[in-house]
Design an enzyme around this catalytic site. Sequence first.
Site, PDB file in Angstrom:
ATOM      1  N   ARG A   1      48.300  49.454  42.342  1.00 32.36           N
ATOM      2  CA  ARG A   1      47.245  50.071  43.146  1.00 32.36           C
ATOM      3  C   ARG A   1      46.386  51.060  42.340  1.00 32.36           C
ATOM      4  O   ARG A   1      45.275  51.393  42.732  1.00 32.36           O
ATOM      5  CB  ARG A   1      47.847  50.768  44.375  1.00 32.36           C
ATOM      6  CG  ARG A   1      48.387  49.759  45.389  1.00 32.36           C
ATOM      7  CD  ARG A   1      48.883  50.431  46.665  1.00 32.36           C
ATOM      8  NE  ARG A   1      47.868  51.250  47.319  1.00 32.36           N
ATOM      9  CZ  ARG A   1      46.872  50.759  48.064  1.00 32.36           C
ATOM     10  NH1 ARG A   1      46.769  49.468  48.249  1.00 32.36           N
ATOM     11  NH2 ARG A   1      46.008  51.570  48.624  1.00 32.36           N
TER      12      ARG A   1
ATOM     13  N   CYS B   1      37.239  42.778  31.375  1.00 31.46           N
ATOM     14  CA  CYS B   1      36.302  41.895  32.069  1.00 31.46           C
ATOM     15  C   CYS B   1      34.834  42.259  31.869  1.00 31.46           C
ATOM     16  O   CYS B   1      33.964  41.671  32.490  1.00 31.46           O
ATOM     17  CB  CYS B   1      36.624  41.855  33.560  1.00 31.46           C
ATOM     18  SG  CYS B   1      38.261  41.199  33.897  1.00 31.46           S
TER      19      CYS B   1
ATOM     20  N   THR C   1      44.514  35.079  41.269  1.00 24.83           N
ATOM     21  CA  THR C   1      43.082  35.256  41.019  1.00 24.83           C
ATOM     22  C   THR C   1      42.630  34.939  39.591  1.00 24.83           C
ATOM     23  O   THR C   1      41.468  34.637  39.383  1.00 24.83           O
ATOM     24  CB  THR C   1      42.659  36.713  41.325  1.00 24.83           C
ATOM     25  OG1 THR C   1      43.525  37.593  40.598  1.00 24.83           O
ATOM     26  CG2 THR C   1      42.742  37.009  42.811  1.00 24.83           C
TER      27      THR C   1
ATOM     28  N   ASN D   1      38.824  35.176  39.937  1.00 24.70           N
ATOM     29  CA  ASN D   1      38.256  36.139  38.997  1.00 24.70           C
ATOM     30  C   ASN D   1      38.101  35.468  37.640  1.00 24.70           C
ATOM     31  O   ASN D   1      39.085  35.181  36.972  1.00 24.70           O
ATOM     32  CB  ASN D   1      39.204  37.345  38.891  1.00 24.70           C
ATOM     33  CG  ASN D   1      38.712  38.389  37.885  1.00 24.70           C
ATOM     34  OD1 ASN D   1      37.620  38.258  37.332  1.00 24.70           O
ATOM     35  ND2 ASN D   1      39.528  39.405  37.669  1.00 24.70           N
TER      36      ASN D   1
ATOM     37  N   SER E   1      38.536  46.800  32.597  1.00 23.81           N
ATOM     38  CA  SER E   1      39.673  47.717  32.641  1.00 23.81           C
ATOM     39  C   SER E   1      39.803  48.439  31.314  1.00 23.81           C
ATOM     40  O   SER E   1      39.495  47.898  30.262  1.00 23.81           O
ATOM     41  CB  SER E   1      40.960  46.941  32.942  1.00 23.81           C
ATOM     42  OG  SER E   1      40.974  46.554  34.288  1.00 23.81           O
TER      43      SER E   1
ATOM     44  N   THR F   1      44.855  50.332  39.814  1.00 26.06           N
ATOM     45  CA  THR F   1      43.660  49.611  39.343  1.00 26.06           C
ATOM     46  C   THR F   1      42.485  49.801  40.305  1.00 26.06           C
ATOM     47  O   THR F   1      41.362  49.450  39.974  1.00 26.06           O
ATOM     48  CB  THR F   1      43.926  48.096  39.198  1.00 26.06           C
ATOM     49  OG1 THR F   1      44.328  47.580  40.470  1.00 26.06           O
ATOM     50  CG2 THR F   1      45.004  47.806  38.168  1.00 26.06           C
TER      51      THR F   1
ATOM     52  N   ASP G   1      53.470  34.862  51.721  1.00 27.76           N
ATOM     53  CA  ASP G   1      52.737  34.390  52.899  1.00 27.76           C
ATOM     54  C   ASP G   1      51.273  34.183  52.488  1.00 27.76           C
ATOM     55  O   ASP G   1      50.566  35.141  52.187  1.00 27.76           O
ATOM     56  CB  ASP G   1      52.841  35.419  54.026  1.00 27.76           C
ATOM     57  CG  ASP G   1      51.952  35.031  55.217  1.00 27.76           C
ATOM     58  OD1 ASP G   1      51.386  33.905  55.208  1.00 27.76           O
ATOM     59  OD2 ASP G   1      51.826  35.864  56.131  1.00 27.76           O
TER      60      ASP G   1
ATOM     61  N   GLU H   1      38.798  38.055  27.047  1.00 27.49           N
ATOM     62  CA  GLU H   1      40.112  38.590  26.723  1.00 27.49           C
ATOM     63  C   GLU H   1      41.085  37.450  26.497  1.00 27.49           C
ATOM     64  O   GLU H   1      42.285  37.638  26.429  1.00 27.49           O
ATOM     65  CB  GLU H   1      40.594  39.541  27.813  1.00 27.49           C
ATOM     66  CG  GLU H   1      40.654  38.906  29.175  1.00 27.49           C
ATOM     67  CD  GLU H   1      41.812  39.471  29.979  1.00 27.49           C
ATOM     68  OE1 GLU H   1      41.619  40.557  30.513  1.00 27.49           O
ATOM     69  OE2 GLU H   1      42.859  38.829  30.048  1.00 27.49           O
TER      70      GLU H   1
ATOM     71  N   LYS I   1      37.583  41.179  47.819  1.00 22.87           N
ATOM     72  CA  LYS I   1      37.562  42.384  48.633  1.00 22.87           C
ATOM     73  C   LYS I   1      36.917  43.582  47.936  1.00 22.87           C
ATOM     74  O   LYS I   1      36.119  44.308  48.543  1.00 22.87           O
ATOM     75  CB  LYS I   1      39.006  42.744  48.995  1.00 22.87           C
ATOM     76  CG  LYS I   1      39.154  43.454  50.319  1.00 22.87           C
ATOM     77  CD  LYS I   1      40.601  43.440  50.720  1.00 22.87           C
ATOM     78  CE  LYS I   1      40.809  44.134  52.038  1.00 22.87           C
ATOM     79  NZ  LYS I   1      42.215  44.015  52.474  1.00 22.87           N
TER      80      LYS I   1
ATOM     81  N   HIS J   1      31.507  43.173  39.512  1.00 23.10           N
ATOM     82  CA  HIS J   1      32.657  42.447  38.973  1.00 23.10           C
ATOM     83  C   HIS J   1      33.580  42.117  40.141  1.00 23.10           C
ATOM     84  O   HIS J   1      33.728  42.894  41.079  1.00 23.10           O
ATOM     85  CB  HIS J   1      33.395  43.297  37.931  1.00 23.10           C
ATOM     86  CG  HIS J   1      34.696  42.673  37.532  1.00 23.10           C
ATOM     87  ND1 HIS J   1      34.773  41.402  37.028  1.00 23.10           N
ATOM     88  CD2 HIS J   1      35.980  43.139  37.596  1.00 23.10           C
ATOM     89  CE1 HIS J   1      36.045  41.104  36.793  1.00 23.10           C
ATOM     90  NE2 HIS J   1      36.790  42.153  37.131  1.00 23.10           N
TER      91      HIS J   1
END
Lengths: 130, 387, 348
Positions: free
Chosen positions: C202, C113, C154, C269, C299, C204, C29, C81, C242, C237
Amino acid sequence: MAVPRFWREIPNRYNLVGARCGNCNKVLFPPRYICPYCRRMGKLEPYRLKRRGKVLSYTVVHIAANGFEDQAPYLLAIIELEDGPRLTAQITDCNPDEIKIGDEVEMIFRRMGEESQDGVIYYGFKARRI
Amino acid sequence: MRDVAVIGVGLTKFGELWDLSFRQIMMEAGARAIEDAEIDGKQIDAMYVGNMSSGQFIRQEHISSIVADHAGLVPVPSTRVEGACASGGLALRQAVIAVASGIHDIVVAAGIEKMTDVLTGQATGALATAADQEWEVFVGATFPGLYALMARRHMYEFGTTEQQMAMVAVKNHHNARFNTCAQYQTEITVENVLKSPLVTSPIKLLDCSPITDGAACVILAPAEKARKFTDIPILVAGTGQASDTISLHSRSSLTSLRATIEATRTAYKMAGVKPDDIDLVEVHDCFTIAEIIAIEDLGFCKKGEGGKVTEQGETAIGGRIPVNTSGGLKGKGHPVGATGIAQAVEIVQQLRGEAGKRQVDGAEVGLTHNVGGSGGTAVVHVLRRSD
Amino acid sequence: MDVGIVGYGVYIPWYRIRVEEIAKVWGDDPENIKRGLLVEEKSVPGPDEDTATIAVEAARNAVKQAGIDPQGIGAIYVGSESHPYAVKPTATIVAEAIEATPDLTAADYEFACKAGTAGIQTCMGAVEAGMIKYGMAIGSDTAQGAPGDPLEYTAAAGGCAFIVGKNGSETLATIEDTYSYTTDTPDFWRRDMRPYPKHGGRFTGKPAYFKHVLSAANGLLRKLQLTPQDFAYVVFHQPNGKFPMHAAEELGFSKEQVVPGLLAPKIGNTYSGSAMMGLAAVLDQAKPGERILMVSYGSGAGSDAFSIVVRDTIEKKRNATPKVLDYVNRKVNIDYAAYVKFRRLLVK
């Protein structure tokens, strides 16, 4: 194109380094080793061309050159640079329907192809409409 | 310098000759020329073989030896001549020079290309080596692409239309129908051309000459001895060759081939003729735009009017200046190294009055125009009936 | 510290793909995705673009804006990367293409990143130590997200280059200080020879992104004795739209401070270029004297925080080259089929 053959032309391909004749002041690109106008009287020195030019002619290539299949259809053009010389280049980031003879372009740095999937990557110039 | 005459010609069928090898094709054209000249092979003093790229098409260089060897003519001097698609025309010129100089008497000028032993993509890649590998092909130029750049500019400068280009193909396919050696034996329409797949705008598939196997051969002799071999010697009245930059972009004009203009000037001067004196021409129509540019550069119409005169039918058989009565590269086929020789074969047959249904009535002077690459080489011959 | 930014340049590819186009393929969706990630579309590299070409475009813009002789650049670091080669530096390609060779050092950096901001720190150290006159740090990526993975919405492409030099009339902003926060936190990785990264879902978020970003930001604020009110702008970053909004809120920054540097909703991103490009967008509009907080995140995991104060020179320099928003607005949307072709995902 074998690695040494690509490598020795890196300044020309990355930065439009051509030549200027100290005798007749003409700017030459792609690079030449004898001034075609002055011949033995010529005094060629490296000269970095400005990256601006305009489109003299163009075609949308549907049947791609070997190694360019993934980019088809692509725009191929003859560009007249501000310094005088003309060159053949792809026009990238452009809707083929929008290009016209006389359009102003800038020469930019793009990926041209590769020797093979595990070979070296060739970089060089393409044109982009301003 | 001696006058030089053509005493024999031979041509193979042009097309996709799957069951024939390079060697077989060459021998067939040679044998026909020798029969036509009514000579014994042992009378041959030298041969020049036009071939663009046997190395890429059949991975065989040094074909000069193969040709002499398989003809059973060793140790006759045999030389391969290369100038891309003009290789044949250059071989003819070298043969003419050899006879004219007095070094040799009976000289073979042959041309051959065996193109279908590789896949189409490999063949077009091989043809692209006639362009500048460093500064054209490296950036994605194709051979049709270079001619498309000329076509687009010709349209822009002179208002030439895609329809007019299509009419070149229609005419040449029509002429090819009367040539049993031609690759294509079918009529096409302007609509067929315009609706054929885009290769590189504005060039469509039916604007392009095909990939072809074939060979051609002419035999030359000093004019003063020619009558011993033939009733109708055809004099090589003029020969001209010129070079230009390898890259299209380096030329001051994109709508004219300077090499053609210079080679034509030389050939006309040597033959003592003007465009008006020419009864028919075989021009290098590797793409339809190439024929339009060629008839302008050869002086058959004003610059920019090549499309218009084609549309008006002036280049058809029966028109003011019949162009490519053989079908040209477009209709007859384009085995690149053979093309320059095959053009001479057509003009000789026409001047002898042996061209059957495509005969140009009363033809006495004809011209061949053969181009290498996008115009880096051009070679022009003027042939005259001399009986 | 007595170093600053002499010039900066960005580049974003022309192509975009909308969330709807990707969602259509996987039966997701799109409204849920857009709301959840705060991303509308992402940039896509053209078929003739890669991390090196993007880095070169950004680097050329930076040199032009800086108005310096590229021969004065003593170090180039390209963080990514998605380097085009597994072995063979991108930095040498950039160095050659901006005519900075041969009197310089160059290397590629990898830290997910934040490899680009790691390059900035290296340049700061070398400039401060007097080893080099100018150093160039680039963050550039053509990020990969496995087809069907949420990352696909992203993972974008873009690049940003900063030229660092000794503070003076040439510098358009002073880098007051930097602080990093680093732990071994495997929230996102790509094994050797594998085409796509894996991530901890999650995981992350809280233990990874937020822990490191907030710790680095707080660390720098503490070190400089500053509070969010001392800053005109904050840039984080941006793995999506969000996360940076949440981070700002947690730290006590207002929406007004974070929005000018927030690019993810429009371009996705851009990985190594993400925080740096947000900073560039802020520099495009900031007034002399204003202070900016930038916090990157890589990361694996770590964050580099920088406090930057804009100088008068910015007014003279920033109109020499296209602005970030020029690139954001210069775009054409493609469908998923073209995306697959451009990203060389077709198996042939």
